[in-house]
Motif scaffolding. Structure first.
Motif, mmCIF file in Angstrom:
data_model
loop_
_atom_site.group_PDB
_atom_site.id
_atom_site.type_symbol
_atom_site.label_atom_id
_atom_site.label_comp_id
_atom_site.label_asym_id
_atom_site.label_seq_id
_atom_site.Cartn_x
_atom_site.Cartn_y
_atom_site.Cartn_z
ATOM 1 N N SER A 190 -7.681 14.292 4.013
ATOM 2 C CA SER A 190 -7.793 13.102 4.852
ATOM 3 C C SER A 190 -8.544 11.982 4.148
ATOM 4 C CB SER A 190 -8.509 13.458 6.166
ATOM 5 O OG SER A 190 -9.850 13.852 5.914
ATOM 6 N N VAL A 191 -9.218 12.308 3.023
ATOM 7 C CA VAL A 191 -10.000 11.309 2.282
ATOM 8 C C VAL A 191 -9.246 10.830 1.042
ATOM 9 C CG1 VAL A 191 -12.164 10.872 1.044
ATOM 10 C CG2 VAL A 191 -12.161 12.310 3.101
ATOM 11 N N ALA A 192 -8.712 11.778 0.266
ATOM 12 C CA ALA A 192 -7.992 11.447 -0.971
ATOM 13 C C ALA A 192 -6.981 12.551 -1.246
ATOM 14 C CB ALA A 192 -8.963 11.294 -2.137
ATOM 15 N N HIS A 193 -6.123 12.307 -2.230
ATOM 16 C CA HIS A 193 -5.111 13.289 -2.615
ATOM 17 C C HIS A 193 -5.300 13.652 -4.081
ATOM 18 C CE1 HIS A 193 -2.924 12.953 1.173
ATOM 19 N NE2 HIS A 193 -3.057 11.635 1.065
ATOM 20 N N VAL A 194 -4.981 14.893 -4.413
ATOM 21 C CA VAL A 194 -5.138 15.376 -5.785
ATOM 22 C C VAL A 194 -3.856 16.076 -6.211
ATOM 23 C CG1 VAL A 194 -6.232 17.515 -4.937
ATOM 24 C CG2 VAL A 194 -6.520 16.831 -7.323
ATOM 25 N N PHE A 195 -3.473 15.863 -7.481
ATOM 26 C CA PHE A 195 -2.274 16.481 -8.038
ATOM 27 C C PHE A 195 -2.609 17.072 -9.405
ATOM 28 C CE2 PHE A 195 -0.640 13.211 -5.188
ATOM 29 C CZ PHE A 195 0.328 13.905 -4.477
ATOM 30 N N SER A 196 -1.934 18.157 -9.732
ATOM 31 C CA SER A 196 -2.007 18.684 -11.087
ATOM 32 C C SER A 196 -1.054 17.879 -11.969
ATOM 33 C CB SER A 196 -1.625 20.166 -11.116
ATOM 34 O OG SER A 196 -0.256 20.325 -10.772
ATOM 35 N N LYS A 197 -1.165 18.044 -13.270
ATOM 36 C CA LYS A 197 -0.283 17.317 -14.189
ATOM 37 C C LYS A 197 1.175 17.711 -13.966
ATOM 38 C CE LYS A 197 0.103 15.899 -19.030
ATOM 39 N NZ LYS A 197 -0.129 14.486 -18.695
ATOM 40 N N ASP A 198 1.412 18.973 -13.633
ATOM 41 C CA ASP A 198 2.779 19.431 -13.376
ATOM 42 C C ASP A 198 3.407 18.726 -12.181
ATOM 43 O OD1 ASP A 198 2.809 21.130 -15.491
ATOM 44 O OD2 ASP A 198 2.401 22.955 -14.343
ATOM 45 N N GLU A 199 2.577 18.289 -11.234
ATOM 46 C CA GLU A 199 3.095 17.656 -10.022
ATOM 47 C C GLU A 199 3.348 16.158 -10.192
ATOM 48 O OE1 GLU A 199 1.171 20.181 -6.374
ATOM 49 O OE2 GLU A 199 -0.241 19.034 -7.611
ATOM 50 N N MET A 200 2.826 15.583 -11.257
ATOM 51 C CA MET A 200 3.040 14.156 -11.504
ATOM 52 C C MET A 200 4.424 13.944 -12.125
ATOM 53 S SD MET A 200 0.344 12.472 -10.460
ATOM 54 C CE MET A 200 0.203 10.934 -11.398
ATOM 55 N N PRO A 201 5.047 12.777 -11.889
ATOM 56 C CA PRO A 201 6.391 12.544 -12.433
ATOM 57 C C PRO A 201 6.383 12.458 -13.959
ATOM 58 C CG PRO A 201 5.518 10.554 -11.411
ATOM 59 C CD PRO A 201 4.579 11.657 -11.053
ATOM 60 N N SER A 202 7.481 12.914 -14.568
ATOM 61 C CA SER A 202 7.639 12.836 -16.016
ATOM 62 C C SER A 202 7.971 11.406 -16.426
ATOM 63 C CB SER A 202 8.765 13.764 -16.473
ATOM 64 O OG SER A 202 8.516 15.099 -16.097
ATOM 65 N N THR A 203 7.807 11.126 -17.710
ATOM 66 C CA THR A 203 8.195 9.816 -18.240
ATOM 67 C C THR A 203 9.695 9.627 -18.026
ATOM 68 O OG1 THR A 203 6.476 9.971 -19.921
ATOM 69 C CG2 THR A 203 8.221 8.343 -20.280
ATOM 70 N N PRO A 204 10.123 8.545 -17.383
ATOM 71 C CA PRO A 204 11.554 8.361 -17.072
ATOM 72 C C PRO A 204 12.411 8.307 -18.332
ATOM 73 C CG PRO A 204 10.200 6.861 -15.779
ATOM 74 C CD PRO A 204 9.298 7.466 -16.805
ATOM 75 N N SER A 205 13.620 8.830 -18.189
ATOM 76 C CA SER A 205 14.586 8.808 -19.293
ATOM 77 C C SER A 205 15.968 8.516 -18.731
ATOM 78 C CB SER A 205 14.595 10.149 -20.026
ATOM 79 O OG SER A 205 15.654 10.192 -20.972
ATOM 80 N N THR A 206 16.793 7.836 -19.537
ATOM 81 C CA THR A 206 18.173 7.573 -19.122
ATOM 82 C C THR A 206 19.031 8.832 -19.207
ATOM 83 O OG1 THR A 206 18.714 6.882 -21.376
ATOM 84 C CG2 THR A 206 18.060 5.161 -19.815
ATOM 85 N N ASN A 207 18.518 9.854 -19.916
ATOM 86 C CA ASN A 207 19.202 11.148 -19.991
ATOM 87 C C ASN A 207 18.658 12.051 -18.896
ATOM 88 O OD1 ASN A 207 20.175 13.699 -20.596
ATOM 89 N ND2 ASN A 207 19.875 13.493 -22.807
ATOM 90 N N ARG A 208 19.515 12.463 -17.993
ATOM 91 C CA ARG A 208 19.041 13.205 -16.829
ATOM 92 C C ARG A 208 18.535 14.600 -17.174
ATOM 93 N NH1 ARG A 208 22.841 16.606 -14.222
ATOM 94 N NH2 ARG A 208 24.882 16.689 -15.248
ATOM 95 N N LEU A 209 18.835 15.088 -18.375
ATOM 96 C CA LEU A 209 18.370 16.414 -18.777
ATOM 97 C C LEU A 209 17.112 16.356 -19.650
ATOM 98 C CD1 LEU A 209 21.797 18.059 -19.701
ATOM 99 C CD2 LEU A 209 20.557 18.188 -17.531
ATOM 100 N N ALA A 210 16.638 15.143 -19.949
ATOM 101 C CA ALA A 210 15.541 15.001 -20.912
ATOM 102 C C ALA A 210 14.224 15.554 -20.386
ATOM 103 C CB ALA A 210 15.363 13.530 -21.300
ATOM 104 N N ASN A 211 13.999 15.467 -19.074
ATOM 105 C CA ASN A 211 12.703 15.851 -18.522
ATOM 106 C C ASN A 211 12.745 17.132 -17.707
ATOM 107 O OD1 ASN A 211 11.161 13.710 -19.586
ATOM 108 N ND2 ASN A 211 11.947 12.326 -18.004
#
Length: 293
Positions: A190-211
């Protein structure tokens, strides 16, 4: 202003007959900044190699009540029997850290979060999609094309603006190695949110299989975030911390929120050779700035 731990270590140990194990940490008590020196039980005696101020070289000093006195030969002889290595424990100090620069950030941290107000995903066009024929059929589809590329960019910008990286450092200020060191704390959702690195989005790529991320089912996670009702629990495996050094968490966690926040992290530190887990307190303050993109 606080002292720098590394400068203090160098200053003291340049003047004594052998290295003294100790640590310096920054704390806050009732609105005042306090520096704490922690000196664990260790092999003695210590003495100065040269005179310094009112202290004489090659003289062992002891405390007697509120005064300092020179130790007698009998007292010096008995000093060596104080330490029983089989019963001694590590002395651990926890702090925030910048993992990229390998630098400690103290126990009080301010995060500057950016709330980017972005177009809704449905209003962002597909990337690179070929126009359909009059019959509605794409004649030359690109099966590797990531049509969500622009939407992935929006998600990436939003998350890495809102949620800021935090690493951790554990210093062992004793002569005993700390084995299997683990950190654990809770953050109210209720105060803040926390994520692991695995839960953060990958660097976008135009290749859908890259990430596409492949993780072995047997690979141990050193940093884990789990959800439990109204709080998130963070567990961090530090591993073995050798005497007199810093050990760093292997990756960051990411913390943020839509509104300014203050967090008190009562962090439990456990190790195989600690008789009881220790609790050390860290504080996080978050500011939030909005911007429309």
């Amino acid at each position: 202003s606080h002292l720098l731990n590394r400068n203090l270590q160098q200053f003291v140990n340049s003047k004594t007959n052998g290295p003294i194990t100790f640590s310096y940490s920054e704390n806050e008590f009732e609105g005042h900044k306090v520096g704490v020196l922690a000196i664990p039980i260790q092999d003695r005696p210590f003495f100065l190699k040269k005179d310094y101020g009112r202290l004489k070289a090659k003289t062992v000093y002891v405390r007697r009540g509120d005064t300092t006195d020179e130790a007698s030969p009998d007292e010096i002889y008995k000093m060596g029997s104080v330490v029983n290595r089989s019963e001694s424990q590590p002395s651990l100090q926890l702090s925030f850290a910048d993992l990229q620069r390998r630098s400690e950030l103290g126990t009080d941290l301010t995060l500057n979060c950016k709330h980017y107000q972005l177009p809704k995903p449905e209003s962002i066009p597909d990337y690179g999609r070929q126009p359909a024929s009059p019959l509605g059929v794409v004649l030359h589809p690109d099966i590797g094309m990531n049509y969500d590329f622009l939407r992935d960019i929006a998600e990436f910008v939003y998350h890495y603006g809102m949620f800021q990286p935090i690493g951790f450092a554990v210093n062992n200020a004793s002569t005993v190695a700390a084995t299997n060191v683990n950190l654990r704390f809770r953050i109210s959702s209720s105060v803040a949110h926390v994520f692991s690195k695995d839960e953060m989005p990958s660097t976008p790529s135009t290749n859908r299989l890259a990430n596409v991320r492949a993780r072995s089912p047997f690979q141990k996670r050193r940093v884990a975030v789990s959800r439990h009702g109204d709080f998130d629990e963070v567990r961090i495996d530090i591993g073995t911390v050798q005497p007199g050094i810093n050990e760093w968490s292997t990756e960051e966690i990411f913390v943020g929120g839509l509104q300014p926040f203050e967090l008190t992290l009562d962090t439990t530190i456990s190790a195989d050779n600690l008789r009881f887990p220790e609790v050390q307190t860290l504080k996080i303050r978050g500011t939030v700035e909005s911007e429309e993109l």
